[in-house]
Motif scaffolding. Structure first.
Motif, PDB file in Angstrom:
ATOM      1  N   ASP A 655       0.816  -1.219   0.000  1.00 29.47           N
ATOM      2  CA  ASP A 655       0.000   0.000   0.000  1.00 29.47           C
ATOM      3  C   ASP A 655       0.850   1.270   0.000  1.00 29.47           C
ATOM      4  OD1 ASP A 655      -2.153  -1.702   0.155  1.00 29.47           O
ATOM      5  OD2 ASP A 655      -2.350  -1.527   2.329  1.00 29.47           O
ATOM      6  N   LEU A 656       2.036   1.205   0.613  1.00 26.97           N
ATOM      7  CA  LEU A 656       2.843   2.411   0.780  1.00 26.97           C
ATOM      8  C   LEU A 656       4.016   2.489  -0.180  1.00 26.97           C
ATOM      9  CD1 LEU A 656       2.967   2.604   4.690  1.00 26.97           C
ATOM     10  CD2 LEU A 656       1.395   3.747   3.128  1.00 26.97           C
ATOM     11  N   GLU A 657       4.125   1.561  -1.089  1.00 22.33           N
ATOM     12  CA  GLU A 657       5.252   1.526  -2.023  1.00 22.33           C
ATOM     13  C   GLU A 657       5.363   2.851  -2.788  1.00 22.33           C
ATOM     14  OE1 GLU A 657       8.589  -0.155  -3.244  1.00 22.33           O
ATOM     15  OE2 GLU A 657       7.134  -1.305  -2.071  1.00 22.33           O
ATOM     16  N   GLY A 658       6.549   3.483  -2.683  1.00 21.16           N
ATOM     17  CA  GLY A 658       6.804   4.725  -3.404  1.00 21.16           C
ATOM     18  C   GLY A 658       6.142   5.959  -2.822  1.00 21.16           C
ATOM     19  N   LYS A 659       5.539   5.845  -1.644  1.00 19.81           N
ATOM     20  CA  LYS A 659       4.815   6.984  -1.042  1.00 19.81           C
ATOM     21  C   LYS A 659       5.717   7.793  -0.111  1.00 19.81           C
ATOM     22  CE  LYS A 659       0.624   5.935  -2.627  1.00 19.81           C
ATOM     23  NZ  LYS A 659      -0.118   6.815  -3.553  1.00 19.81           N
ATOM     24  N   ASN A 660       5.450   9.094  -0.062  1.00 15.29           N
ATOM     25  CA  ASN A 660       6.002   9.929   1.000  1.00 15.29           C
ATOM     26  C   ASN A 660       5.079   9.813   2.203  1.00 15.29           C
ATOM     27  OD1 ASN A 660       7.953  10.923  -0.811  1.00 15.29           O
ATOM     28  ND2 ASN A 660       6.534  12.505  -1.527  1.00 15.29           N
ATOM     29  N   LEU A 661       5.641   9.524   3.352  1.00 17.11           N
ATOM     30  CA  LEU A 661       4.818   9.276   4.538  1.00 17.11           C
ATOM     31  C   LEU A 661       4.666  10.548   5.362  1.00 17.11           C
ATOM     32  CD1 LEU A 661       6.273   5.852   5.763  1.00 17.11           C
ATOM     33  CD2 LEU A 661       4.492   6.288   4.055  1.00 17.11           C
ATOM     34  N   VAL A 662       3.419  10.859   5.701  1.00 20.15           N
ATOM     35  CA  VAL A 662       3.117  11.929   6.651  1.00 20.15           C
ATOM     36  C   VAL A 662       2.618  11.228   7.912  1.00 20.15           C
ATOM     37  CG1 VAL A 662       1.771  13.991   7.144  1.00 20.15           C
ATOM     38  CG2 VAL A 662       2.463  13.477   4.785  1.00 20.15           C
ATOM     39  N   VAL A 663       3.410  11.269   8.965  1.00 19.74           N
ATOM     40  CA  VAL A 663       3.128  10.501  10.178  1.00 19.74           C
ATOM     41  C   VAL A 663       2.556  11.415  11.252  1.00 19.74           C
ATOM     42  CG1 VAL A 663       4.141   9.108  12.025  1.00 19.74           C
ATOM     43  CG2 VAL A 663       4.910   8.804   9.659  1.00 19.74           C
ATOM     44  N   ILE A 664       1.441  10.984  11.852  1.00 28.90           N
ATOM     45  CA  ILE A 664       0.906  11.650  13.045  1.00 28.90           C
ATOM     46  C   ILE A 664       1.081  10.658  14.194  1.00 28.90           C
ATOM     47  CG2 ILE A 664      -1.085  12.693  14.171  1.00 28.90           C
ATOM     48  CD1 ILE A 664      -1.248  12.446  10.487  1.00 28.90           C
ATOM     49  N   PRO A 665       2.163  10.808  14.944  1.00 29.22           N
ATOM     50  CA  PRO A 665       2.438   9.844  16.019  1.00 29.22           C
ATOM     51  C   PRO A 665       1.551  10.108  17.229  1.00 29.22           C
ATOM     52  CG  PRO A 665       4.120  11.527  16.015  1.00 29.22           C
ATOM     53  CD  PRO A 665       3.180  11.853  14.872  1.00 29.22           C
ATOM     54  N   PRO A 673      12.355   9.177  15.648  1.00 29.52           N
ATOM     55  CA  PRO A 673      12.191   9.390  14.207  1.00 29.52           C
ATOM     56  C   PRO A 673      11.917   8.047  13.524  1.00 29.52           C
ATOM     57  CG  PRO A 673      14.512   9.447  14.803  1.00 29.52           C
ATOM     58  CD  PRO A 673      13.751   9.263  16.084  1.00 29.52           C
ATOM     59  N   PHE A 674      10.893   7.987  12.706  1.00 29.53           N
ATOM     60  CA  PHE A 674      10.541   6.723  12.057  1.00 29.53           C
ATOM     61  C   PHE A 674      11.595   6.284  11.048  1.00 29.53           C
ATOM     62  CE2 PHE A 674       5.841   5.785  12.869  1.00 29.53           C
ATOM     63  CZ  PHE A 674       5.877   6.384  14.122  1.00 29.53           C
ATOM     64  N   ASP A 675      12.469   7.220  10.628  1.00 34.07           N
ATOM     65  CA  ASP A 675      13.593   6.850   9.754  1.00 34.07           C
ATOM     66  C   ASP A 675      14.411   5.716  10.383  1.00 34.07           C
ATOM     67  OD1 ASP A 675      12.821   9.591   9.805  1.00 34.07           O
ATOM     68  OD2 ASP A 675      14.500  10.131   8.526  1.00 34.07           O
ATOM     69  N   ALA A 676      14.417   5.667  11.709  1.00 30.60           N
ATOM     70  CA  ALA A 676      15.266   4.716  12.435  1.00 30.60           C
ATOM     71  C   ALA A 676      14.730   3.293  12.395  1.00 30.60           C
ATOM     72  CB  ALA A 676      15.397   5.162  13.886  1.00 30.60           C
ATOM     73  N   LEU A 677      13.472   3.117  11.993  1.00 24.25           N
ATOM     74  CA  LEU A 677      12.895   1.773  11.942  1.00 24.25           C
ATOM     75  C   LEU A 677      13.529   0.977  10.803  1.00 24.25           C
ATOM     76  CD1 LEU A 677       9.135   2.722  12.436  1.00 24.25           C
ATOM     77  CD2 LEU A 677      10.848   2.181  14.182  1.00 24.25           C
ATOM     78  N   LYS A 698      13.445   3.837   1.915  1.00 27.59           N
ATOM     79  CA  LYS A 698      12.264   3.568   1.082  1.00 27.59           C
ATOM     80  C   LYS A 698      11.315   4.766   0.998  1.00 27.59           C
ATOM     81  CE  LYS A 698      10.292  -0.434   1.146  1.00 27.59           C
ATOM     82  NZ  LYS A 698       9.565  -1.654   1.566  1.00 27.59           N
ATOM     83  N   HIS A 699      11.318   5.619   2.023  1.00 23.51           N
ATOM     84  CA  HIS A 699      10.323   6.700   2.072  1.00 23.51           C
ATOM     85  C   HIS A 699      10.945   7.985   2.615  1.00 23.51           C
ATOM     86  CE1 HIS A 699       7.131   3.653   1.666  1.00 23.51           C
ATOM     87  NE2 HIS A 699       7.761   2.970   2.598  1.00 23.51           N
ATOM     88  N   SER A 700      10.441   9.118   2.140  1.00 21.92           N
ATOM     89  CA  SER A 700      10.678  10.364   2.874  1.00 21.92           C
ATOM     90  C   SER A 700       9.567  10.453   3.923  1.00 21.92           C
ATOM     91  CB  SER A 700      10.644  11.577   1.946  1.00 21.92           C
ATOM     92  OG  SER A 700       9.334  11.846   1.512  1.00 21.92           O
ATOM     93  N   GLY A 898      14.770  22.442  -5.845  1.00 27.87           N
ATOM     94  CA  GLY A 898      13.337  22.257  -6.038  1.00 27.87           C
ATOM     95  C   GLY A 898      12.735  21.083  -5.297  1.00 27.87           C
ATOM     96  N   LYS A 899      13.530  20.389  -4.477  1.00 29.30           N
ATOM     97  CA  LYS A 899      12.979  19.277  -3.700  1.00 29.30           C
ATOM     98  C   LYS A 899      12.095  19.819  -2.582  1.00 29.30           C
ATOM     99  CE  LYS A 899      15.190  15.999  -5.888  1.00 29.30           C
ATOM    100  NZ  LYS A 899      14.450  15.033  -6.723  1.00 29.30           N
ATOM    101  N   ASN A 900      11.070  19.025  -2.222  1.00 27.85           N
ATOM    102  CA  ASN A 900      10.287  19.456  -1.061  1.00 27.85           C
ATOM    103  C   ASN A 900      11.102  19.223   0.205  1.00 27.85           C
ATOM    104  OD1 ASN A 900       9.699  16.897   0.266  1.00 27.85           O
ATOM    105  ND2 ASN A 900       8.235  16.476  -1.369  1.00 27.85           N
ATOM    106  N   LYS A 901      10.661  19.759   1.312  1.00 30.34           N
ATOM    107  CA  LYS A 901      11.482  19.778   2.522  1.00 30.34           C
ATOM    108  C   LYS A 901      11.779  18.370   3.044  1.00 30.34           C
ATOM    109  CE  LYS A 901       9.189  24.114   3.632  1.00 30.34           C
ATOM    110  NZ  LYS A 901       7.875  23.961   2.977  1.00 30.34           N
ATOM    111  N   ALA A 902      10.763  17.487   3.017  1.00 27.98           N
ATOM    112  CA  ALA A 902      10.972  16.125   3.513  1.00 27.98           C
ATOM    113  C   ALA A 902      11.939  15.360   2.610  1.00 27.98           C
ATOM    114  CB  ALA A 902       9.636  15.395   3.612  1.00 27.98           C
TER     115      ALA A 902
END
Length: 972
Positions: A655-665, A673-677, A698-700, A898-902
């Motif tokens: 479901d999340l393949e190639g997606k940028n993740l917006v996390v509400i913890p 930081p979820f990057d650490a998982l 895999k994700h920003s 021109g990259k977004n911040k994430a």
């Protein structure tokens, strides 16, 4: 929640004491200063006035509060003729009217009465007039009933302060104020302070007040789990009450009600029927079946049947007995609701009153929550008995009750002016939202009806950062509500004064030998300006209906809106934790995953192991001993990070393949930081941090406090005239002794790489940079509103006890700097108005802080978001200088392309991992930076420029060809 009802009942006792004392005081002073009346009054009116006063006192003592109020209203009319409508001589009568309105449940009217009395006293005398203590003591009682315990505490403290100016004259008032302070401390869960105050005063008062302290100690020790001590103090209270009031005294009935709650909490069910019957018998003598006191008795009966154990030999017998108990409990919950509301009479447990019918919002909230929990438990029982349809029906009834409870939470929150009070409410009511989401999930699981996914998401959103959302809504409401600039400026001045004096009060209290005169002065100033602020807020709400309706609309973004607005390559993952309670039950992790094409709603059972994994990963990442990481620690981290990934992202790979993740913890998840998982179980036979399968590969990933805030409030077009504003103090020879924090008592250590960092940033953005001694707080405050990007590379001093006093450390003020002290508090940031689209807080721990249940981490970054900056790059722990500077350099380079911040932050981190030596590949060096809020690009990418140029050339060629063709046709 049980203490809410206890507090309400105890408050009534204190108000009776206050009422009697105040009436006696008025009688003794009724003839004082009789000279100077404005209008001659007949002897008949004078006699009537004395008679009305006497009858009002008598009716109040007998409990006929309506009749008592009528007499005092008539007395007020005569005194207005005698002294004029603005005379301070009306204040005492207004206080008496307010007491009766409070006893009748008309709390807002009572507050108006007290505030009118306050105004009359201050106009004639000053804000330091001792008799204002009566006003503030009664206001303390009202706010205790309304659940604003912080405001209640402040009023009690100031009542005591004013009475203490003439201790011989107002000794009884001092006694009552001290008891009120102790009660408020208990309500605020400051148990040790409350115990100290009770023990200090118990030996100095008569038995009719001593039993109050004894009762309070019983409740405190009950909350602390000191069962034997609680039992001892309860029975000591019974003895004192029988001695002073007899075996059928009103106070004893109240105490029995309280004691039953204690027995319920320790599951001592055998003694409950006897004490509850005694309680009902006494309460019925003093109150009708339409009273909050009788509602408390009925609630105890309901809890007894809902919670007690059923004895049965076989499972079928157990189920039937438990079912019968639940039915009885629901009947009593409904009786309790009927007693606690004004006009509601429906005896069907599936029916509910309206918010407007409540007498005490907090009490009705407690009853509804328990009724909903009973419906939920009955639904679970029906499922075990294979009666699915009945289970679904009970779950629906439970959700109906819980939604009304949540509406009451919102209603209560709207009555709180102080953010501290709203935060306290959020923390104490988080379980209400969790239970409501749980019922939504049960209904979705049993029915497959997607409307319950939408409902669960809505309730989760309402549970997230409600106080922060309310503050942001308030700011937005002022823009569109027609509030004049003069009133907004007045509000700003009041907030600044409150903040400044609170800071001075806090800093003085931290001294080794605090100056009692300064403490009293600062405390009185905070109280004075807070009163003015409350009055201003009331004026705004009364005078500007558009402002009021926008500010208090209890609306959050719904599921359909989010799906329509979310981008193709983004996915929102929102969590809500039902934290497992030790020795009671396992918890649950609720998860919503939303893309523009689909959504899901799931619940994963969790226990203490899940919470321990979060704690270990956090400690591993933030430890200052990262250079000594052992292979065992490495393996433990890899295992924990992978297991956390499985818990948090189970069955979501496709479901999340190639997606940028917006996390509400939620809860403690906000600290990591979820990057650490790790998305795969790695080979840990060799320690190699560079090659671990981090989720960032895999994700920003970006974060936000709630989806509503992200889509409704964290969007902003460029407004500022200038580009970059950067500050980088070096702290060389900065010997400021910041005594609050031991780490800084020897002065601030220099940051070696901050100069380099801001120079790196200037390679990709033009703007103004202030380094070393030029990096002054005053300069930042003057300039910040005019810049598009703010970059702050400096020390941060965290205050987890009082998060609003965490601070950024600017350069030491120069000799001629008198306006600021070089420390920019979170509270000061809240009062700023920023136009920046991004703030980079490249300081230590700018994203860390106190965890506030229902609100998230109370960090410095939160202050910048509130001040109008929709996007923050912040740090979750102390960043190593050189690595931080290099990551920031890469971040701005990718951003400028021109990259977004994430994405820019992700690429900067990946670049660091790729180029780092084995030590600096450790996550401690690169994981601290996270992106919060709006992640839209700041700049147009070079590829877009190229495409734009190509398009322009093509259009030019087409236009040229058309022009040539037309010319050819004309020539032909």
């Amino acid at each position: 929640m049980k203490k809410i009802n206890r507090t309400r009942l105890k408050s009534l006792i204190m108000s009776v004491f206050s009422f009697i004392f105040f009436l006696v005081f008025l009688q003794l002073h009724s003839n004082a200063g009789a000279q100077g009346s404005k209008t001659a009054v007949s002897l008949e009116d004078t006699i009537k006035a004395k008679q009305y006063n006497k009858e009002g006192i008598l009716a109040g003592r007998l409990g006929d509060f309506e009749l008592s109020r009528d007499y005092f209203e008539k007395l007020k009319e005569i005194r207005e003729i005698q002294y004029g409508a603005n005379s301070h001589r009306l204040a005492g009568t207004l206080i008496n009217i307010g007491i009766q309105n409070k006893n009748l449940g008309d709390y807002d009217k009572a507050i108006d009465d007290y505030l009118e009395a306050e105004k009359l006293y201050i106009r004639e005398y000053s804000s330091e007039y001792p008799r204002l203590g009566f006003v503030y003591g009664n206001l303390s009682t009202i706010y205790k009933i309304k659940g604003d315990y912080l405001k209640s505490y402040e009023y009690s403290v100031n009542a005591l302060r004013l009475f203490s100016k003439e201790p011989d004259h107002y000794y009884s008032g001092m006694i009552l104020s001290q008891a009120g302070i102790a009660e408020s401390l208990f309500s605020l869960k400051r148990y040790e302070e409350a115990i100290k105050l009770c023990e200090e005063h118990m030996g100095q008062v008569t038995d009719d007040v001593k039993y109050y302290y004894s009762s309070l100690l019983a409740r405190i020790y009950s909350e602390l789990g000191e069962i034997d001590l609680a039992e001892q103090y309860y029975h000591e209270t019974f003895a004192l009450q029988k001695k002073t009031g007899g075996i059928n005294s009103y106070d004893l009935g109240i105490e029995y009600t309280d004691y039953v709650k204690f027995l319920l909490s320790i599951k001592k069910y055998d003694d409950i029927p006897r004490y509850n019957d005694l309680s009902e018998e006494i309460i019925a003598k003093y109150f009708t079946k339409k009273s909050i006191q009788y509602a408390s008795v009925m609630l105890n009966y309901a809890d007894y049947y809902s919670l007690r154990y059923s004895e049965a030999s076989y499972l079928s017998d157990f189920n039937l007995k438990k079912q019968d108990d639940f039915y009885k409990a629901l009947d009593f919950y409904q009786k309790s609701i009927i007693a606690a509301t004004g006009t509601f009479e429906n005896t069907d447990p599936k029916s509910n009153p309206t918010v407007e019918q409540s007498v005490s919002e907090l009490q009705l909230l407690e009853i509804l929550k328990k009724k909903a929990q009973c419906f939920s438990a009955l639904g679970d029982l029906k499922l075990n008995m294979n009666k699915k349809n009945e289970a679904v029906d009970y779950y629906k009834s439970g959700l109906d009750a819980m939604e009304l409870a949540i509406e009451l939470v919102h209603q209560i929150r709207t009555g709180f002016v102080s953010e501290d009070s709203r935060l306290f409410l959020s923390e104490n009511q988080q379980s209400t939202f969790v239970e409501a989401v749980n019922l939504s999930y049960k209904l979705y699981k049993q029915t497959g009806d997607e409307s319950y996914v939408a409902k669960g998401f809505e309730l989760t959103e309402k549970s997230k950062s409600a106080s922060f959302l309310a503050a942001v809504k308030d700011s937005r409401a002022k823009q569109f509500g027609g509030i004049p600039d003069s009133l907004q400026s007045r509000e700003d001045v009041l907030k600044i004064n409150i903040s400044n004096y609170k800071q001075m009060l806090y800093e003085e209290s931290q001294q080794e030998s605090p100056d009692s005169i300064k403490l009293a002065l600062y405390s009185s100033k905070v109280f004075y300006y807070s009163e003015k602020y409350t009055q201003l807020v009331q004026l705004l709400e009364d005078s500007f209906p558009n402002y009021y309706s926008f500010k208090y609309a209890n609306e959050v973004a719904n599921l359909d809106e989010i799906r329509n607005r979310i981008k193709n390559h983004d996915a929102i993952v929102e969590y809500l934790i039902d934290e497992p309670k030790e020795g009671q039950y396992s918890g649950g992790l609720f998860r919503f995953v939303i893309t523009n094409k689909e959504f899901s709603f799931s619940r994963t059972p969790i226990d203490s192991t899940f919470m321990n994994r979060i704690e270990f990963v956090y400690q591993f990442l933030t430890s200052s001993n990262y250079q000594y990481t052992t292979k065992a620690d490495y393996q433990h981290y890899a295992g924990s990070a992978y297991e956390l990934y499985r818990d948090l992202f189970a069955n979501l790979n496709q479901d999340l393949e190639g997606k940028n993740l917006v996390v509400i913890p939620d809860d403690k998840l906000s600290y990591i930081p979820f990057d650490a998982l790790l998305y795969e179980q790695p080979d840990t036979s060799v320690m190699n941090f560079r090659n671990l399968p981090y989720l960032i590969k895999k994700h920003s990933i970006s974060y936000t406090y709630s989806t509503t805030l992200l889509f409704e409030y964290f969007e902003q077009k460029k407004k500022a005239d200038h580009g970059l504003l950067a500050f980088a103090p070096s702290y060389v020879n900065d010997n400021r002794d910041y005594t609050e924090v031991a780490e800084f008592r020897a002065g601030l250590l220099p940051l070696q790489a901050v100069d380099k960092e801001v120079e790196y940033v200037s390679e990709f953005m033009s703007g103004d940079i202030f380094k070393d001694s030029l990096a002054q707080e005053t300069r930042f405050k003057q300039l910040a509103k005019d810049y598009d990007v703010l970059h702050l590379a400096m020390h941060t001093i965290m205050n987890d006890t009082l998060p609003m006093y965490s601070k950024l450390a600017f350069a030491k003020p120069t000799a001629d700097e008198k306006e600021d002290d070089g420390w920019l508090n979170t509270s000061e940031i809240y009062n700023m108005q920023l136009n920046a689209r991004m703030a980079v807080l490249s300081a230590c721990n700018t994203g860390s802080g106190k965890m506030q249940k229902g609100e998230g981490v109370m960090s410095l970054a939160r202050g910048f978001l509130y001040a109008g900056c929709p996007s923050i790059i912040m740090t979750l722990w102390e960043v190593e200088d050189e690595s931080g500077a290099e990551i920031m350099r890469s971040f701005y380079r990718f951003l400028s392309n021109g990259k977004n911040k994430a994405d820019a932050l992700r690429l900067a981190k990946l670049e660091h991992i790729e180029n780092a030596d084995p030590l600096k590949a450790h996550p401690h060096f690169w994981l601290a930076y996270v992106a919060v809020g709006n992640t839209s690009p700041l700049f147009m990418g070079k590829d877009l420029y190229f495409i734009g140029i190509v398009v322009v050339i093509i259009l030019a060629l087409v236009v040229d060809q058309l022009r040539r063709r037309k010319k050819k046709i004309r020539n032909g």
